[in-house]
Design a protein around this motif. Structure first.
Motif, PDB file in Angstrom:
ATOM      1  N   UNK A  68       0.842  -1.200   0.000  1.00 25.43           N
ATOM      2  CA  UNK A  68       0.000   0.000   0.000  1.00 25.43           C
ATOM      3  C   UNK A  68       0.878   1.252   0.000  1.00 25.43           C
ATOM      4  N   UNK A  69       1.913   1.239   0.827  1.00 28.33           N
ATOM      5  CA  UNK A  69       2.829   2.387   0.905  1.00 28.33           C
ATOM      6  C   UNK A  69       3.532   2.585  -0.433  1.00 28.33           C
ATOM      7  N   UNK A  70       3.948   1.486  -1.061  1.00 26.71           N
ATOM      8  CA  UNK A  70       4.620   1.578  -2.354  1.00 26.71           C
ATOM      9  C   UNK A  70       3.683   2.180  -3.397  1.00 26.71           C
ATOM     10  N   UNK A  71       2.422   1.750  -3.399  1.00 27.76           N
ATOM     11  CA  UNK A  71       1.449   2.310  -4.339  1.00 27.76           C
ATOM     12  C   UNK A  71       1.257   3.802  -4.086  1.00 27.76           C
ATOM     13  N   UNK A  72       1.171   4.173  -2.803  1.00 28.02           N
ATOM     14  CA  UNK A  72       1.000   5.589  -2.463  1.00 28.02           C
ATOM     15  C   UNK A  72       2.208   6.398  -2.935  1.00 28.02           C
ATOM     16  N   UNK A  73       3.407   5.847  -2.733  1.00 30.33           N
ATOM     17  CA  UNK A  73       4.611   6.548  -3.173  1.00 30.33           C
ATOM     18  C   UNK A  73       4.633   6.706  -4.694  1.00 30.33           C
ATOM     19  N   UNK A  74       4.255   5.654  -5.415  1.00 30.91           N
ATOM     20  CA  UNK A  74       4.227   5.745  -6.874  1.00 30.91           C
ATOM     21  C   UNK A  74       3.233   6.806  -7.336  1.00 30.91           C
ATOM     22  N   UNK A  75       2.060   6.820  -6.702  1.00 32.94           N
ATOM     23  CA  UNK A  75       1.067   7.846  -7.056  1.00 32.94           C
ATOM     24  C   UNK A  75       1.594   9.243  -6.741  1.00 32.94           C
ATOM     25  N   UNK A  76       2.255   9.378  -5.600  1.00 28.60           N
ATOM     26  CA  UNK A  76       2.813  10.682  -5.212  1.00 28.60           C
ATOM     27  C   UNK A  76       3.896  11.107  -6.210  1.00 28.60           C
ATOM     28  N   UNK A  77       4.728  10.163  -6.616  1.00 29.23           N
ATOM     29  CA  UNK A  77       5.782  10.471  -7.597  1.00 29.23           C
ATOM     30  C   UNK A  77       5.157  10.897  -8.921  1.00 29.23           C
ATOM     31  N   UNK A  78       4.106  10.210  -9.343  1.00 21.75           N
ATOM     32  CA  UNK A  78       3.414  10.586 -10.582  1.00 21.75           C
ATOM     33  C   UNK A  78       2.826  11.986 -10.465  1.00 21.75           C
ATOM     34  N   UNK A  79       2.231  12.280  -9.308  1.00 24.76           N
ATOM     35  CA  UNK A  79       1.675  13.625  -9.085  1.00 24.76           C
ATOM     36  C   UNK A  79       2.772  14.685  -9.165  1.00 24.76           C
ATOM     37  N   UNK A  80       3.902  14.396  -8.504  1.00 20.86           N
ATOM     38  CA  UNK A  80       5.013  15.349  -8.522  1.00 20.86           C
ATOM     39  C   UNK A  80       5.560  15.536  -9.934  1.00 20.86           C
ATOM     40  N   UNK A  81       5.644  14.448 -10.680  1.00 20.34           N
ATOM     41  CA  UNK A  81       6.135  14.529 -12.057  1.00 20.34           C
ATOM     42  C   UNK A  81       5.204  15.400 -12.903  1.00 20.34           C
ATOM     43  N   UNK A  82       3.896  15.172 -12.758  1.00 16.61           N
ATOM     44  CA  UNK A  82       2.920  15.965 -13.493  1.00 16.61           C
ATOM     45  C   UNK A  82       3.007  17.442 -13.092  1.00 16.61           C
ATOM     46  N   UNK A  83       3.118  17.677 -11.782  1.00 15.59           N
ATOM     47  CA  UNK A  83       3.227  19.054 -11.285  1.00 15.59           C
ATOM     48  C   UNK A  83       4.487  19.726 -11.838  1.00 15.59           C
ATOM     49  N   UNK A  84       5.600  18.973 -11.887  1.00 14.76           N
ATOM     50  CA  UNK A  84       6.848  19.527 -12.422  1.00 14.76           C
ATOM     51  C   UNK A  84       6.690  19.893 -13.894  1.00 14.76           C
ATOM     52  N   UNK A  85       6.008  19.029 -14.665  1.00 11.85           N
ATOM     53  CA  UNK A  85       5.780  19.328 -16.087  1.00 11.85           C
ATOM     54  C   UNK A  85       4.936  20.591 -16.242  1.00 11.85           C
ATOM     55  N   UNK A  86       3.872  20.680 -15.438  1.00 13.03           N
ATOM     56  CA  UNK A  86       2.992  21.851 -15.519  1.00 13.03           C
ATOM     57  C   UNK A  86       3.746  23.119 -15.137  1.00 13.03           C
ATOM     58  N   UNK A  87       4.556  23.033 -14.088  1.00 11.77           N
ATOM     59  CA  UNK A  87       5.339  24.192 -13.645  1.00 11.77           C
ATOM     60  C   UNK A  87       6.335  24.608 -14.722  1.00 11.77           C
ATOM     61  N   UNK A  88       6.992  23.608 -15.314  1.00 13.13           N
ATOM     62  CA  UNK A  88       7.953  23.903 -16.385  1.00 13.13           C
ATOM     63  C   UNK A  88       7.263  24.601 -17.546  1.00 13.13           C
ATOM     64  N   UNK A  89       6.072  24.146 -17.910  1.00 11.88           N
ATOM     65  CA  UNK A  89       5.316  24.751 -19.007  1.00 11.88           C
ATOM     66  C   UNK A  89       4.933  26.200 -18.667  1.00 11.88           C
ATOM     67  N   UNK A  90       4.483  26.421 -17.424  1.00  9.55           N
ATOM     68  CA  UNK A  90       4.139  27.791 -17.005  1.00  9.55           C
ATOM     69  C   UNK A  90       5.363  28.702 -17.098  1.00  9.55           C
ATOM     70  N   UNK A  91       6.532  28.186 -16.652  1.00  6.82           N
ATOM     71  CA  UNK A  91       7.738  29.011 -16.689  1.00  6.82           C
ATOM     72  C   UNK A  91       8.164  29.291 -18.128  1.00  6.82           C
TER      73      UNK A  91
END
Length: 115
Positions: A53-76
């Motif tokens: 369960x923790x591993x799944x949560x971490x993977x989801x969190x990493x995916x969220x962070x990756x998406x957020x980083x892409x969005x932030x990069x696009x905004x910049x």
């Protein structure tokens, strides 16, 4: 002979009682070991489940962070493009003002030469 037989029967009874006590103790120890083993198995299962369960949560969190980083990069990138356009416009406006000033200076120079 009878006394030897009675003595041997007494010793045999003692050995049987001792064997019976040891057997009872072995059963108790085995029962406790089985109980501990079962609890350990359940705990291990729970830990594996939690880890999964923790591993799944971490993977989801990493995916969220990756998406957020892409969005932030696009905004910049968009902001950077906007700033570059503003800077180019400011440089162009400054060049136009400089040309205008040169024209004014030349015009004033002409007036002074005439005067």
């Amino acid at each position: 002979k009878e006394r030897i037989v009675q003595t041997l029967k007494g010793k045999l009874l003692e050995v049987e009682m001792e064997a019976s006590e040891r057997l009872a103790l072995m059963h108790t120890v085995r029962s406790s070991a089985d109980s501990v083993s079962l609890r350990s198995h359940h705990q291990l299962h729970n830990l594996k489940s939690q880890a999964g369960s923790t591993q799944e949560q971490l993977l989801l969190h990493i995916q969220d962070l990756h998406l957020e980083a892409k969005e932030t990069e696009e905004r910049w990138r968009k902001k950077e493009a906007s700033w570059m356009q503003q800077m180019e416009a400011a440089v162009e406006a400054a060049a136009e003002r400089e040309q205008e000033l040169h024209k004014r200076i030349a015009h004033m120079q002409e007036r002074m030469d005439v005067a």
